[in-house]
Design an enzyme around this catalytic site. Structure first.
Site, mmCIF file in Angstrom:
data_model
loop_
_atom_site.group_PDB
_atom_site.id
_atom_site.type_symbol
_atom_site.label_atom_id
_atom_site.label_comp_id
_atom_site.label_asym_id
_atom_site.label_seq_id
_atom_site.Cartn_x
_atom_site.Cartn_y
_atom_site.Cartn_z
ATOM 1 N N CYS A 44 5.160 14.105 51.685
ATOM 2 C CA CYS A 44 4.000 14.537 50.908
ATOM 3 C C CYS A 44 3.445 15.864 51.426
ATOM 4 C CB CYS A 44 2.938 13.448 50.909
ATOM 5 S SG CYS A 44 3.519 11.922 50.127
ATOM 6 N N THR A 45 3.489 16.048 52.722
ATOM 7 C CA THR A 45 3.049 17.315 53.312
ATOM 8 C C THR A 45 3.998 18.437 52.920
ATOM 9 O OG1 THR A 45 1.988 16.166 55.145
ATOM 10 C CG2 THR A 45 2.516 18.495 55.481
#
Length: 156
Positions: A44-45
């Site tokens: 997600c980062t």
């Protein structure tokens, strides 16, 4: 999961600052909501930082990118601050949008089944129709795929 040609279901969710964002208020714009499972996880980062780093490319394509996760506002606010994410993140803590868009699915890890958000991206045209769907998009390939599709849609 919603398909190309479907009307994008409206939603109203708080952003990382606690302000309500409504899809209907964005009519007339190309909107790119993407669902991601959890703030501050590696994939997600990677995906969020990719959007941040390609912000000028999305702007040139006339698109507004919005990240949507099942996290609480405080969690996405922390995520945005930690990674200098200067685009809209929405907290779908009740999974209402994930349910509407078909991204709240049964998942499995180490033989255990659970419900969670499937990573997916949608391109919603200015009239509110879904122009493109990217189910199970890979974080590292996300921006390349979406920007290419935005370019193709602009030509069509």
């Amino acid at each position: 999961m919603l398909a190309e040609g479907d009307k994008a279901p409206d939603f109203a969710l708080p952003d990382q600052h606690g302000e309500t964002v409504r899809l209907k208020d964005l009519r007339g714009e190309t909107v790119v909501p993407y669902s991601y499972p959890k703030a501050n996880t590696s994939g997600c980062t990677t995906q969020a930082c990719g959007v941040r780093d390609r912000k000028a490319d999305y702007a040139a394509a006339g698109a507004r990118v919005i990240g949507v996760s099942p996290d609480e506002v405080k969690d996405i606010d922390k995520f945005a601050g930690k990674h200098d994410l200067d685009f809209t993140l929405l907290a779908d803590a009740e999974q209402a949008v994930a349910e509407k868009y078909g991204t709240w699915v049964e998942k499995s890890m180490y033989g255990n089944k659970y419900m969670g958000v499937q990573r997916a991206t949608f391109i919603i045209d200015p009239k509110g129709k879904i122009a493109k769907v990217f189910p199970k998009v890979q974080p590292k390939k996300h921006d390349e795929l979406v920007l290419k599709a935005l370019g193709e849609l602009a030509v069509a």
